[in-house]
Design a protein around this motif. Structure first.
Motif, PDB file in Angstrom:
ATOM      1  N   ARG A  39       0.835  -1.204   0.000  1.00  0.00           N
ATOM      2  CA  ARG A  39       0.000   0.000   0.000  1.00  0.00           C
ATOM      3  C   ARG A  39       0.866   1.250   0.000  1.00  0.00           C
ATOM      4  O   ARG A  39       0.529   2.256  -0.614  1.00  0.00           O
ATOM      5  CB  ARG A  39      -0.915   0.041   1.211  1.00  0.00           C
ATOM      6  N   GLU A  40       1.968   1.185   0.710  1.00  0.00           N
ATOM      7  CA  GLU A  40       2.826   2.361   0.792  1.00  0.00           C
ATOM      8  C   GLU A  40       3.475   2.647  -0.552  1.00  0.00           C
ATOM      9  O   GLU A  40       3.555   3.798  -0.981  1.00  0.00           O
ATOM     10  CB  GLU A  40       3.852   2.178   1.920  1.00  0.00           C
ATOM     11  N   ASP A  41       3.887   1.587  -1.224  1.00  0.00           N
ATOM     12  CA  ASP A  41       4.394   1.771  -2.586  1.00  0.00           C
ATOM     13  C   ASP A  41       3.314   2.372  -3.477  1.00  0.00           C
ATOM     14  O   ASP A  41       3.577   3.247  -4.305  1.00  0.00           O
ATOM     15  CB  ASP A  41       4.826   0.426  -3.178  1.00  0.00           C
ATOM     16  N   PHE A  42       2.125   1.865  -3.309  1.00  0.00           N
ATOM     17  CA  PHE A  42       0.968   2.311  -4.082  1.00  0.00           C
ATOM     18  C   PHE A  42       0.781   3.818  -3.906  1.00  0.00           C
ATOM     19  O   PHE A  42       0.586   4.571  -4.870  1.00  0.00           O
ATOM     20  CB  PHE A  42      -0.266   1.565  -3.593  1.00  0.00           C
TER      21      PHE A  42
ATOM     22  N   THR B 122       2.971   6.121  -2.982  1.00  0.00           N
ATOM     23  CA  THR B 122       4.041   6.880  -3.635  1.00  0.00           C
ATOM     24  C   THR B 122       3.850   6.889  -5.148  1.00  0.00           C
ATOM     25  O   THR B 122       4.026   7.921  -5.799  1.00  0.00           O
ATOM     26  CB  THR B 122       5.413   6.297  -3.258  1.00  0.00           C
TER      27      THR B 122
END
Lengths: 205, 205
Positions: free
Chosen positions: B121-124, B126
């Motif tokens: 989710r964090e990659d998402f 960014t």
DNA sequence: CGTGTAATTGAATGCAGTCAAACGAAGTGG
DNA sequence: CCACTTCGTTTGACTGCATTCAATTACACG
């Protein structure tokens, strides 16, 4: 999840002072343990292709940082950096994992925290993809108020922009709008929220 | 985390067939248990203010869905809906939590899964905030290929757009570009990836 | 008091969203 | 079996929000 849930393990704690803008760990490094913020504030961010930061979370005194990566066997995907002078204690990976095995309360707290953060991120994604910068800024202020509670928000324009996910210039223009609309009050870096209802209205949902 | 880690608890399983576009649970409802996909595919999405879906995840056979909300005491924040005919088994909340208490392996799997999803989710986030729609589409195809493995991707234009986080029209225009650049092959709903390297290059990082 | 960094303002560009309309496919009922 | 409906897809035109680049101003710190 809060530090005080770890209070009974004082023995394992190693406390240390950090200056402003010092990093606890860097994107790409291998996790060695968790960080518990006694005093101060920490931003967690990822860097995009061109090096621009996307702030994922801001953690304040009492909160724990860096435990997500303990359960992945992969390097940190975010960097953690202090936003102000801070006092932070470190608990080694093995110690923390042992504690989790031994302590069902801690275990549940960890799982709950992970779940909550996951929910937060998912909301964040939907906000990012469907809301205008103006709406996102309003939403960001709501979040920041929960972190800064009664004191004024104190972040650089760049950090604010990187939390909202926009360009610094765009953020500044919107700050002016909000100011003119009587929603916020700005004194150099310090921003106070005057009208939370209006922010909630702008943020939507 | 996979269903087969729950295989030893067949006793608790209740299996059921779902038609296409049926929902397992709705945003706002109270979690009653977890869903294990034996056969088929499920999309998880959130609705924004104007009702537009943001797809957060697509789960395929073997995966488990809906356990995040078990540890929050809050309602589902996403809706889960089948993308095709599916066979899905249900495990009640109490059963699942009991199993977790009793079984350290399962427990670790849950924690690991939560951590992984959190990273995703964090990659998402960014990606969402820093990449163009074109770059995000490329990235989305990389993800989808891991889900559809060797068979062609089979999603409506709208679902694709809602996964990328863009308007359907924009998505269609980009599909044409990708097709003309020889990156993908399109047969009505079915999309095959011809040049993964180029996708990786476009997606960046 | 000077120097570098942060903040601000202005102007121009363009990416992507929205609206509107046409087209296609799939199914429904007469 | 065909007309009709409906829904998904596609294309075109337009608009505007937000980014980028450039230049200026304010501020903090040595």
């Amino acid at each position: 999840m809060y530090c005080d849930e770890l209070d009974h393990v004082q023995a394992h704690k190693v406390s240390r002072n950090f200056k402003k803008n010092q990093s606890l760990f860097l994107e790409g490094a291998s996790p060695r343990g968790v960080y518990c913020i006694n005093e101060g504030m920490v931003k967690l961010f990822q860097r995009g292709d061109e090096g621009k930061e996307q702030i994922i979370r801001i953690a304040k005194a009492g909160e724990i940082v860096g435990f997500k990566s303990l359960f992945n066997e992969i390097p940190y995907q975010v960097t953690a950096e202090t936003l102000e002078e801070s006092n932070i204690c470190f608990i080694g990976k093995e110690d923390f994992l042992d504690m989790m095995d031994a302590n069902p309360i801690l275990r549940k707290a960890v799982i709950k925290e992970l779940s909550h953060e996951l929910s937060d991120r998912e909301d964040f994604i939907t906000n990012m993809s469907q809301k205008s910068v103006r709406e996102r800024l309003a939403f960001t202020f709501i979040i920041l108020q929960k972190i800064y509670v009664k004191e004024p928000i104190n972040l650089s324009r760049e950090d604010l922009a990187n939390f909202v996910g926009t360009a610094t210039e765009t953020l500044i223009r919107l700050l002016k709008d909000f100011k003119e609309e009587g929603i916020i009050e700005v004194h150099t870096r310090k921003i106070s929220i005057l009208n939370k209802e209006k922010l909630l209205f702008i943020a939507g949902k």
